[in-house]
Design a protein around this motif. Structure first.
Motif, PDB file in Angstrom:
ATOM      1  N   GLU A  83      -1.518  52.814  77.056  1.00  0.00           N
ATOM      2  CA  GLU A  83      -0.578  53.138  77.920  1.00  0.00           C
ATOM      3  C   GLU A  83       0.708  52.587  77.887  1.00  0.00           C
ATOM      4  O   GLU A  83       1.654  53.111  78.185  1.00  0.00           O
ATOM      5  CB  GLU A  83      -0.941  53.539  79.421  1.00  0.00           C
ATOM      6  CG  GLU A  83      -2.089  54.008  79.376  1.00  0.00           C
ATOM      7  CD  GLU A  83      -1.936  55.651  79.630  1.00  0.00           C
ATOM      8  OE1 GLU A  83      -0.819  55.949  79.849  1.00  0.00           O
ATOM      9  OE2 GLU A  83      -3.031  56.225  79.568  1.00  0.00           O
ATOM     10  N   GLN A  84       0.616  51.084  77.281  1.00  0.00           N
ATOM     11  CA  GLN A  84       1.813  50.291  77.102  1.00  0.00           C
ATOM     12  C   GLN A  84       1.789  49.467  75.964  1.00  0.00           C
ATOM     13  O   GLN A  84       0.572  48.750  75.709  1.00  0.00           O
ATOM     14  CB  GLN A  84       2.021  49.714  78.400  1.00  0.00           C
ATOM     15  CG  GLN A  84       3.347  48.696  78.292  1.00  0.00           C
ATOM     16  CD  GLN A  84       3.998  48.443  79.729  1.00  0.00           C
ATOM     17  OE1 GLN A  84       5.096  48.793  80.072  1.00  0.00           O
ATOM     18  NE2 GLN A  84       2.920  47.929  80.642  1.00  0.00           N
ATOM     19  N   ILE A  85       2.664  49.215  75.374  1.00  0.00           N
ATOM     20  CA  ILE A  85       2.514  48.399  74.093  1.00  0.00           C
ATOM     21  C   ILE A  85       3.693  47.155  74.511  1.00  0.00           C
ATOM     22  O   ILE A  85       4.917  47.616  74.839  1.00  0.00           O
ATOM     23  CB  ILE A  85       3.108  48.798  72.822  1.00  0.00           C
ATOM     24  CG1 ILE A  85       1.858  49.681  72.428  1.00  0.00           C
ATOM     25  CG2 ILE A  85       3.387  47.793  71.749  1.00  0.00           C
ATOM     26  CD1 ILE A  85       2.162  50.525  70.952  1.00  0.00           C
ATOM     27  N   ILE A  86       3.275  45.974  74.602  1.00  0.00           N
ATOM     28  CA  ILE A  86       4.214  44.887  74.572  1.00  0.00           C
ATOM     29  C   ILE A  86       4.073  44.055  73.125  1.00  0.00           C
ATOM     30  O   ILE A  86       3.048  43.385  72.802  1.00  0.00           O
ATOM     31  CB  ILE A  86       3.789  43.892  75.504  1.00  0.00           C
ATOM     32  CG1 ILE A  86       3.785  44.770  76.824  1.00  0.00           C
ATOM     33  CG2 ILE A  86       4.864  42.550  75.675  1.00  0.00           C
ATOM     34  CD1 ILE A  86       3.061  43.919  78.089  1.00  0.00           C
ATOM     35  N   PRO A  87       5.010  44.406  72.277  1.00  0.00           N
ATOM     36  CA  PRO A  87       5.232  43.936  71.019  1.00  0.00           C
ATOM     37  C   PRO A  87       5.479  42.329  70.755  1.00  0.00           C
ATOM     38  O   PRO A  87       6.202  41.868  71.589  1.00  0.00           O
ATOM     39  CB  PRO A  87       6.211  44.927  70.219  1.00  0.00           C
ATOM     40  CG  PRO A  87       7.072  45.121  71.308  1.00  0.00           C
ATOM     41  CD  PRO A  87       6.483  45.148  72.606  1.00  0.00           C
ATOM     42  N   GLY A  88       5.405  41.854  69.848  1.00  0.00           N
ATOM     43  CA  GLY A  88       6.165  40.428  69.334  1.00  0.00           C
ATOM     44  C   GLY A  88       7.333  40.726  68.935  1.00  0.00           C
ATOM     45  O   GLY A  88       7.996  39.688  68.987  1.00  0.00           O
ATOM     46  N   HIS A  89       7.829  41.931  68.479  1.00  0.00           N
ATOM     47  CA  HIS A  89       9.189  42.233  68.138  1.00  0.00           C
ATOM     48  C   HIS A  89       9.618  43.552  68.808  1.00  0.00           C
ATOM     49  O   HIS A  89       8.947  44.461  68.440  1.00  0.00           O
ATOM     50  CB  HIS A  89       9.495  42.237  66.566  1.00  0.00           C
ATOM     51  CG  HIS A  89       8.855  40.787  66.037  1.00  0.00           C
ATOM     52  ND1 HIS A  89      10.061  39.798  65.774  1.00  0.00           N
ATOM     53  CD2 HIS A  89       7.890  40.386  65.479  1.00  0.00           C
ATOM     54  CE1 HIS A  89       9.310  38.762  65.103  1.00  0.00           C
ATOM     55  NE2 HIS A  89       8.107  39.210  64.946  1.00  0.00           N
ATOM     56  N   GLY A  90      10.537  43.699  69.816  1.00  0.00           N
ATOM     57  CA  GLY A  90      11.018  44.717  70.271  1.00  0.00           C
ATOM     58  C   GLY A  90      10.834  44.736  71.789  1.00  0.00           C
ATOM     59  O   GLY A  90      10.226  43.715  72.444  1.00  0.00           O
ATOM     60  N   ILE A  91      11.117  45.604  72.322  1.00  0.00           N
ATOM     61  CA  ILE A  91      11.298  45.869  73.926  1.00  0.00           C
ATOM     62  C   ILE A  91       9.614  46.506  74.103  1.00  0.00           C
ATOM     63  O   ILE A  91       9.443  47.492  73.649  1.00  0.00           O
ATOM     64  CB  ILE A  91      12.313  46.762  74.274  1.00  0.00           C
ATOM     65  CG1 ILE A  91      13.451  45.830  73.970  1.00  0.00           C
ATOM     66  CG2 ILE A  91      12.188  47.030  75.792  1.00  0.00           C
ATOM     67  CD1 ILE A  91      14.754  46.732  74.395  1.00  0.00           C
ATOM     68  N   PRO A  92       9.283  46.250  75.355  1.00  0.00           N
ATOM     69  CA  PRO A  92       7.860  46.924  75.627  1.00  0.00           C
ATOM     70  C   PRO A  92       8.376  48.429  75.685  1.00  0.00           C
ATOM     71  O   PRO A  92       9.188  48.799  76.198  1.00  0.00           O
ATOM     72  CB  PRO A  92       7.756  46.374  77.015  1.00  0.00           C
ATOM     73  CG  PRO A  92       8.034  44.959  76.893  1.00  0.00           C
ATOM     74  CD  PRO A  92       9.486  45.030  76.216  1.00  0.00           C
TER      75      PRO A  92
END
Length: 274
Positions: A237-246
């Motif tokens: 439902e949600q991605i919190i990446p190492g690079h970029g905005i959630p």
């Protein structure tokens, strides 16, 4: 990366006024540094864990961001998604300051205990200035001996009973992502990105899209493809990446599935060294 380059990065970071972590959910916050994200798991009044630590000499900034959220309460542990310089850089200083253990997958252990270096960055992948500069990025192993502990083989995470880790190799051999089934929250590390990681413009003017792993450092594209497919199957439902905005919602899910289905066309550089 030499001292002048680090100072320039810090100068840009000050100009961007990344002074504190932003809350993603009630118990997750993300501190967006100039090169990568530092993630805090845990509500402000609860025990918490730090995921990834950006580059060298960022410990004071990270400490400040963490203190704003948790006061003087240290984390229970530091978890690394992998050992690249922009994720492990401040781990040693932070672990020594807080007197807490660092955890990493067993296939990454040689890269953080002085035994093995990563391949150099590949400037032939294209996509922007970061790719061209990647040959200058550090690849020598970190020396976290005495501080580092191997994660359990069963996917469990210390101090995070409602989370599991998913093996997502490709970008590095022992890369992991973190997943919470309850709300289908995915901390992706570098398995996927939500900004074009090869581009300096994306750092300054982030636009949310789902991309593959940073191409200049990805070691095994076949493994990377399978890892993205594995993450898409989780239906996050949600991605919190190492690079970029959630990123969350239907657009994210559609783009993640499209990336999984068309990984070769979308993510793998047409010209690459590795």
């Amino acid at each position: 990366m030499n001292r002048h380059q680090i100072e320039k990065i810090e100068e840009i970071d000050r100009a961007m006024e990344h002074a504190e972590a932003e809350e993603v959910t009630h118990d997750i916050a993300c501190y967006r540094t100039i090169l990568s994200n530092v993630i805090m798991i845990g509500a402000p009044d609860k025990d918490w864990v730090l995921v990834d630590t950006s580059i060298h000499r960022y410990q004071e900034r990270i400490l400040h961001a963490c203190q704003q959220r948790y006061g003087d309460k240290p984390p229970k542990a530091i978890i690394l998604t992998h050992g690249h310089f922009d994720h492990v850089g401040s781990a040693k200083k932070l672990a020594e300051h807080w007197q807490v253990p660092i955890y990493v997958h067993k296939k990454e252990i040689d890269y953080v205990t002085g035994k093995k270096s990563y391949p150099p960055g590949d400037p032939t992948v294209g996509g922007g200035m970061i790719s061209l500069l990647s040959t200058l990025f550090p690849t020598k192993p970190e020396h976290l001996e005495g501080l580092i502990t191997v994660l359990p083989d069963d996917g469990t995470l210390p101090y995070l009973s409602d989370w599991t880790y998913i093996e997502t190799p490709g970008h590095t051999p022992g890369h992991i992502s973190l997943f919470r089934e309850e709300d289908k929250c995915l901390i992706a590390g570098d398995a996927v990105s939500t900004e074009k990681p090869e581009s300096t413009w994306a750092l300054l003017f982030p636009l949310q899209h789902v991309y593959g792993p940073p191409a200049y450092f990805t070691q095994d594209w076949m493994d990377a493809e399978q890892s993205v497919k594995k993450l898409a199957e989780l239906k996050p439902e949600q991605i919190i990446p190492g690079h970029g905005i959630p990123m969350h919602g239907e657009t994210m899910q559609t783009e993640l599935q499209t990336l999984a289905d068309q990984f070769i066309q979308q993510a793998v550089p047409k010209h690459k060294r590795h």
